[in-house]
Design an enzyme around this catalytic site. Sequence first.
Site, mmCIF file in Angstrom:
data_model
loop_
_atom_site.group_PDB
_atom_site.id
_atom_site.type_symbol
_atom_site.label_atom_id
_atom_site.label_comp_id
_atom_site.label_asym_id
_atom_site.label_seq_id
_atom_site.Cartn_x
_atom_site.Cartn_y
_atom_site.Cartn_z
ATOM 1 N N ARG A 240 0.829 -1.220 0.000
ATOM 2 C CA ARG A 240 0.000 0.000 0.000
ATOM 3 C C ARG A 240 0.852 1.254 0.000
ATOM 4 O O ARG A 240 0.599 2.185 -0.774
ATOM 5 C CB ARG A 240 -0.943 0.008 1.202
ATOM 6 C CG ARG A 240 -2.056 -1.026 1.061
ATOM 7 C CD ARG A 240 -2.941 -1.066 2.295
ATOM 8 N NE ARG A 240 -2.146 -1.417 3.453
ATOM 9 C CZ ARG A 240 -2.259 -0.881 4.664
ATOM 10 N NH1 ARG A 240 -3.156 0.036 4.902
ATOM 11 N NH2 ARG A 240 -1.498 -1.282 5.656
ATOM 12 N N ASN B 114 -6.003 -2.842 2.244
ATOM 13 C CA ASN B 114 -5.998 -4.290 2.432
ATOM 14 C C ASN B 114 -7.424 -4.788 2.555
ATOM 15 O O ASN B 114 -8.263 -4.146 3.188
ATOM 16 C CB ASN B 114 -5.242 -4.665 3.711
ATOM 17 C CG ASN B 114 -3.745 -4.503 3.574
ATOM 18 O OD1 ASN B 114 -3.202 -4.465 2.483
ATOM 19 N ND2 ASN B 114 -3.067 -4.414 4.704
#
Length: 90
Positions: free
Chosen positions: A20, A38
């Site tokens: 990320r 996520n």
Amino acid sequence: MSKVYKKAWVSGKVQGVWFRASTKQQADRLGICGYAKNLDDGRVEVLMCGSEASVTKLLEWLEEGPPMAVVNELKVTDTESEASDGFMTC
């Protein structure tokens, strides 16, 4: 310049490997807004908004991800504008 909106789901070893944060860095570099988050099933979901060329570059990067990631599958779909609390507002 018109903007395109894409949503991608990245599968493989993509959580716990800075996926990320690295996606945000790439998006910032390319001038793309959106988010990376996520999912409970182990995938990472990425919403991106930007020029077609920039979004294409980010999608190419998502196929490999950061050095410790192992991308098994990348699914991409066109999407509409969404409210974003991620990279920045489009």
